[in-house]
Motif scaffolding. Structure first.
Motif, mmCIF file in Angstrom:
data_model
loop_
_atom_site.group_PDB
_atom_site.id
_atom_site.type_symbol
_atom_site.label_atom_id
_atom_site.label_comp_id
_atom_site.label_asym_id
_atom_site.label_seq_id
_atom_site.Cartn_x
_atom_site.Cartn_y
_atom_site.Cartn_z
ATOM 1 N N ASN A 103 -3.933 -0.172 -2.470
ATOM 2 C CA ASN A 103 -4.446 0.818 -3.418
ATOM 3 C C ASN A 103 -5.508 1.626 -2.690
ATOM 4 N N SER A 104 -5.108 2.817 -2.219
ATOM 5 C CA SER A 104 -6.043 3.642 -1.448
ATOM 6 C C SER A 104 -7.121 4.255 -2.319
ATOM 7 N N GLN A 105 -6.867 4.396 -3.611
ATOM 8 C CA GLN A 105 -7.886 4.969 -4.490
ATOM 9 C C GLN A 105 -9.035 3.996 -4.716
ATOM 10 N N LEU A 106 -8.712 2.708 -4.888
ATOM 11 C CA LEU A 106 -9.757 1.699 -5.068
ATOM 12 C C LEU A 106 -10.178 1.050 -3.762
ATOM 13 N N ASP A 107 -9.550 1.440 -2.653
ATOM 14 C CA ASP A 107 -9.856 0.888 -1.324
ATOM 15 C C ASP A 107 -9.715 -0.632 -1.299
ATOM 16 N N THR A 108 -8.589 -1.113 -1.821
ATOM 17 C CA THR A 108 -8.337 -2.562 -1.841
ATOM 18 C C THR A 108 -6.928 -2.837 -1.339
ATOM 19 N N ILE A 109 -6.778 -4.001 -0.715
ATOM 20 C CA ILE A 109 -5.479 -4.521 -0.286
ATOM 21 C C ILE A 109 -5.345 -5.911 -0.890
ATOM 22 N N THR A 110 -4.284 -6.137 -1.653
ATOM 23 C CA THR A 110 -4.106 -7.395 -2.372
ATOM 24 C C THR A 110 -2.802 -8.042 -1.929
ATOM 25 N N CYS A 111 -2.867 -9.327 -1.624
ATOM 26 C CA CYS A 111 -1.661 -10.109 -1.325
ATOM 27 C C CYS A 111 -1.048 -10.550 -2.652
ATOM 28 N N ILE A 112 0.137 -10.050 -2.967
ATOM 29 C CA ILE A 112 0.760 -10.297 -4.265
ATOM 30 C C ILE A 112 1.124 -11.767 -4.419
ATOM 31 N N ILE B 218 0.577 -2.130 14.739
ATOM 32 C CA ILE B 218 -0.197 -1.431 13.708
ATOM 33 C C ILE B 218 -1.327 -0.679 14.400
ATOM 34 N N THR B 219 -1.242 0.634 14.367
ATOM 35 C CA THR B 219 -2.242 1.475 15.032
ATOM 36 C C THR B 219 -3.016 2.359 14.066
ATOM 37 N N CYS B 220 -2.524 2.487 12.830
ATOM 38 C CA CYS B 220 -3.212 3.325 11.848
ATOM 39 C C CYS B 220 -3.058 2.695 10.477
ATOM 40 N N SER B 221 -3.699 3.302 9.491
ATOM 41 C CA SER B 221 -3.670 2.748 8.137
ATOM 42 C C SER B 221 -2.294 2.872 7.498
ATOM 43 N N ASN B 222 -1.505 3.860 7.915
ATOM 44 C CA ASN B 222 -0.155 4.005 7.340
ATOM 45 C C ASN B 222 0.775 2.877 7.782
ATOM 46 N N ASP B 223 0.487 2.283 8.952
ATOM 47 C CA ASP B 223 1.324 1.180 9.421
ATOM 48 C C ASP B 223 1.116 -0.092 8.617
ATOM 49 N N LEU B 224 0.052 -0.158 7.828
ATOM 50 C CA LEU B 224 -0.180 -1.352 7.017
ATOM 51 C C LEU B 224 0.884 -1.529 5.940
ATOM 52 N N TYR B 225 1.572 -0.436 5.596
ATOM 53 C CA TYR B 225 2.621 -0.530 4.574
ATOM 54 C C TYR B 225 3.843 -1.299 5.072
ATOM 55 N N MET B 226 3.919 -1.564 6.387
ATOM 56 C CA MET B 226 5.037 -2.348 6.910
ATOM 57 C C MET B 226 4.880 -3.835 6.599
ATOM 58 N N VAL C 154 -7.703 -10.811 -0.986
ATOM 59 C CA VAL C 154 -8.165 -9.464 -1.318
ATOM 60 C C VAL C 154 -8.979 -8.944 -0.136
ATOM 61 N N PHE C 155 -8.646 -7.737 0.335
ATOM 62 C CA PHE C 155 -9.301 -7.145 1.493
ATOM 63 C C PHE C 155 -9.724 -5.716 1.167
ATOM 64 N N GLU C 156 -10.649 -5.223 1.976
ATOM 65 C CA GLU C 156 -11.117 -3.849 1.820
ATOM 66 C C GLU C 156 -10.247 -2.918 2.657
ATOM 67 N N TYR C 157 -9.767 -1.871 2.026
ATOM 68 C CA TYR C 157 -8.899 -0.913 2.707
ATOM 69 C C TYR C 157 -9.742 -0.014 3.601
ATOM 70 N N VAL C 158 -9.283 0.173 4.834
ATOM 71 C CA VAL C 158 -9.980 1.006 5.813
ATOM 72 C C VAL C 158 -9.030 2.104 6.263
ATOM 73 N N GLU C 159 -9.491 3.349 6.194
ATOM 74 C CA GLU C 159 -8.686 4.493 6.623
ATOM 75 C C GLU C 159 -8.812 4.665 8.129
ATOM 76 N N GLN C 160 -7.638 4.843 8.773
ATOM 77 C CA GLN C 160 -7.624 4.985 10.229
ATOM 78 C C GLN C 160 -6.648 6.090 10.600
ATOM 79 N N ASN C 161 -7.141 7.063 11.373
ATOM 80 C CA ASN C 161 -6.319 8.172 11.831
ATOM 81 C C ASN C 161 -5.515 7.738 13.053
ATOM 82 N N PRO C 162 -4.185 8.021 13.091
ATOM 83 C CA PRO C 162 -3.385 7.568 14.246
ATOM 84 C C PRO C 162 -3.754 8.246 15.557
ATOM 85 N N HIS C 163 -4.405 9.406 15.504
ATOM 86 C CA HIS C 163 -4.738 10.150 16.721
ATOM 87 C C HIS C 163 -6.137 9.830 17.226
#
Length: 446
Positions: free
Chosen positions: A169-178, A154-162, A201-210
């Protein structure tokens, strides 16, 4: 014998008597003590103890007898003369042998065999538990290695979807374990003792892969990894998998029951059985152990299914009649067959089509509609045309596709060809030619 009359022994003395008299004995002879009874030894223990005692007693008796015999053999009378003392010679005693009875040997062998088998069983159980522990340790280490490798990728925020079981939820900046959100409140108390209410429940952090990973993103990865290694999360995941498996099993059983009900309905329809026979068939399947569910077992369902099948078949016939032959690139020619039949004092006219399918003339049933008994044939021809129209065959299509028909002599005497020609707007000469030719062919082939 009643249980109250069984023999028991007092805990404080050697009194032995009936169970219902034991309490009175204790009050009389031991008034300052609590009523207790001696625990009876196990019958198997008593049996083996008796055998061991019997073996020991027998062996001791045999040894004593042999020693006494040897002493008697070795004992001699010594005279007081010197000559006798000088000539006195004592023979060495013979070897002492200990003899046991065959019964004693057989019982001791059985006891030794039992002990050996118990030892083997104990070793096998220990070996199984050891292997199970090794498998659990290897699986846990393997899972931890995979988890470590997964978070390293996991190197960027898009890899968190794996990651599984997470809703981002990127709009509310939250990550929830279902899984934890569903089942953490139902977890055992020893897992909830050190857990906060915001667990999972975690806070979503945006990370650019570059770009280089920020401190906040690395902290998020570390917290997610600790969450995946938490025992409460593992318990919630197991519960979630159980619910999914139960749902999958329910869907599979429901699908199997639906197929069984559909096959029973198709069997009744193909064999001309009614809706009541459909209910009886389902009862038979249930008695045979087949899965049929808990609903859609009524006669109403059979009627609805039959109507739905008829509608579907009619739609397919209409699509086939409107299609174009892939070889000739033209619409397929058709012939008609119709005749009257009387069922339950009602006169019906059975209408069928004859089409060419895979190089063979194939009859295709359309409908059996009510008709009147009349001698002109005009209403019979109109009835046939109405049935053809209900299958999407208009007058223009009938003029192009209809090539002839097969009828019996009564229809020919009623000049059915002329009435049919008037209803579809075709020329009388053409219909007469086809009707005559097809009637002759029909007489020979049908």
């Amino acid at each position: 014998m009643y249980l109250s009359k069984g023999k028991v022994t007092c805990f404080y003395c050697d009194w032995n008597g009936r169970k219902d008299k034991a309490k009175d004995h204790c009050k009389k002879h031991h008034p300052d003590k609590t009523f207790k009874l001696k625990i009876v030894e196990n019958n198997m223990e008593k049996f083996f103890q008796k055998q061991i005692n019997r073996e020991t007693a027998t062996t001791t008796d045999v040894i004593n007898d042999d020693i006494q015999e040897q002493e008697e053999q070795c004992s001699t009378v010594v005279s007081p003369s010197l000559s006798s003392l000088s000539n006195f010679h004592v023979s060495p005693p013979s070897s002492t042998s200990i003899c046991t009875s065959p019964t004693t040997n057989s019982v001791s062998d059985q006891l030794a065999l039992v002990m050996k088998q118990l030892k083997k069983m104990t070793n096998a159980i220990d070996q199984i538990s050891l292997e199970k522990t090794k498998v659990q340790l290897s699986s846990s280490s393997w899972q931890s290695d995979d988890l470590e490798q997964m978070f390293q990728n996991i190197t960027c925020s898009n890899d968190l979807y794996m990651l599984k079981y997470l809703e981002i939820n990127s709009q509310l900046d939250t990550i929830t374990c279902i899984a934890c959100f569903k089942f953490k409140k139902q977890a055992p108390k020893h897992l909830l003792s050190t857990i906060k209410p915001v667990f999972g429940v975690f806070e979503y952090v945006e990370q650019n892969p570059h770009q280089i990973q920020s401190q906040r993103f690395r902290s998020l990865k570390r917290n997610l990894k600790l969450h995946y290694e938490n025992k409460l999360h593992m318990w919630c995941v197991e519960e979630d998998e159980k619910v999914k498996q139960e749902l999958h099993d329910f869907i599979r059983k429901n699908k199997k029951a639906g197929f069984n009900i559909g096959r029973a309905a198709l069997f009744c329809i193909q064999n001309g059985l009614g809706d009541l026979k459909f209910v009886h068939t389902l009862n038979l399947l249930d008695l045979c152990g087949a899965s049929i569910g808990t609903y859609r077992h009524s006669r109403w369902f059979f009627q609805e299914l039959r109507n739905s099948m008829a509608t579907s078949m009619k739609q397919r016939v209409m699509e086939y009649l409107k299609s174009v032959d892939p070889i000739t690139r033209q619409q397929r020619p058709i012939g008609i067959i119709f005749d009257k039949v009387t069922l339950l004092k009602r006169t019906l006219q059975v209408t069928m089509l004859v089409v060419m399918i895979d190089g063979q003339l194939t009859p295709m049933y359309l409908k059996s509609s009510l008709c009147k008994t009349e001698l002109s044939g005009e209403e019979l021809a109109a009835n046939c045309v109405n049935v053809l129209k209900s299958f999407g065959l208009t007058k223009s299509m009938l003029q192009e596709k209809l090539t002839g028909g097969v009828v019996d002599g009564a229809y020919i005497h009623m000049n059915i060809n002329e009435h049919l020609c008037n209803n579809i707007g075709d020329s009388t000469e053409l219909v007469n030619n086809f009707m005559g030719c097809c009637s002759f062919i029909g007489i020979g082939n049908w």
